[in-house]
Scaffold this motif. Structure first.
Motif, short mmCIF file in Angstrom:
data_model
loop_
_atom_site.label_atom_id
_atom_site.label_comp_id
_atom_site.label_asym_id
_atom_site.label_seq_id
_atom_site.Cartn_x
_atom_site.Cartn_y
_atom_site.Cartn_z
N LYS A 37 7.81 1.20 -0.48
CA LYS A 37 8.19 0.43 -1.67
C LYS A 37 9.52 0.92 -2.23
O LYS A 37 10.30 0.11 -2.74
CB LYS A 37 7.09 0.51 -2.73
CG LYS A 37 5.81 -0.22 -2.30
CD LYS A 37 4.74 -0.16 -3.36
CE LYS A 37 4.15 1.22 -3.52
NZ LYS A 37 3.33 1.70 -2.41
N THR A 38 9.80 2.20 -2.09
CA THR A 38 11.09 2.72 -2.56
C THR A 38 12.23 2.13 -1.75
O THR A 38 13.26 1.75 -2.30
CB THR A 38 11.11 4.26 -2.48
OG1 THR A 38 10.07 4.77 -3.31
CG2 THR A 38 12.45 4.82 -2.94
N ARG A 61 6.20 6.99 -13.53
CA ARG A 61 6.19 8.40 -13.17
C ARG A 61 7.62 8.88 -12.95
O ARG A 61 8.42 8.24 -12.25
CB ARG A 61 5.40 8.65 -11.88
CG ARG A 61 3.95 8.31 -11.96
CD ARG A 61 3.20 9.48 -12.57
NE ARG A 61 1.77 9.23 -12.52
CZ ARG A 61 0.99 9.21 -13.58
NH1 ARG A 61 1.50 9.40 -14.78
NH2 ARG A 61 -0.29 8.97 -13.47
N LEU A 91 8.79 9.09 -9.33
CA LEU A 91 9.23 7.84 -8.70
C LEU A 91 10.68 7.53 -9.04
O LEU A 91 11.44 7.07 -8.18
CB LEU A 91 8.33 6.68 -9.13
CG LEU A 91 6.87 6.78 -8.71
CD1 LEU A 91 6.06 5.66 -9.34
CD2 LEU A 91 6.74 6.77 -7.20
N PRO A 93 0.81 -1.22 0.00
CA PRO A 93 0.00 0.00 0.00
C PRO A 93 0.85 1.27 0.00
O PRO A 93 2.04 1.26 0.28
CB PRO A 93 -0.81 -0.11 1.30
CG PRO A 93 -0.04 -1.03 2.16
CD PRO A 93 0.71 -1.95 1.25
N THR A 94 0.19 2.37 -0.30
CA THR A 94 0.83 3.68 -0.27
C THR A 94 1.45 3.93 1.10
O THR A 94 0.83 3.65 2.13
CB THR A 94 -0.22 4.77 -0.56
OG1 THR A 94 -0.81 4.50 -1.83
CG2 THR A 94 0.40 6.16 -0.55
N GLY A 95 2.66 4.42 1.10
CA GLY A 95 3.33 4.75 2.36
C GLY A 95 4.01 3.58 3.04
O GLY A 95 4.54 3.74 4.14
N SER A 96 4.03 2.43 2.40
CA SER A 96 4.62 1.25 3.04
C SER A 96 6.12 1.14 2.81
O SER A 96 6.77 0.26 3.37
CB SER A 96 3.93 -0.02 2.56
OG SER A 96 4.12 -0.16 1.16
#
Length: 76
Positions: free
Chosen positions: A37-38, A61, A64, A32-35
């Motif tokens: 991933k980066t 994007r 990103l 999910p968003t904010g988890s």
């Protein structure tokens, strides 16, 4: 690595590696968003680099790509 992946991020990385060891070569990590991933991607890229492997990071994007590039160059 100057950042430490959280436990759930480590589990995602370990699961992806297990899939690769199992013969699949295109694991997909969904989070999910904010988890972070980066952070996950950077940990994988850095690990591959230490082993002498090359990686390719692709995103849909520009933001990103820029964010990941900063993590890989500034955080080191």
């Amino acid at each position: 690595m100057k950042y430490t992946p959280r436990d759930y991020q480590k589990r995602a990385i370990d699961r992806a590696r297990a899939v690769i060891r199992g013969g699949k070569n295109k694991p997909l990590i969904v989070a999910p968003t904010g988890s972070g991933k980066t952070v996950i991607a950077c940990a994988i890229v850095e690990s591959a680099e230490k082993k002498g492997s090359r990686t390719l990071f692709i995103a849909h994007r520009r933001e990103l790509i820029e964010q990941t590039s900063k993590w890989l160059t500034v955080v080191r």
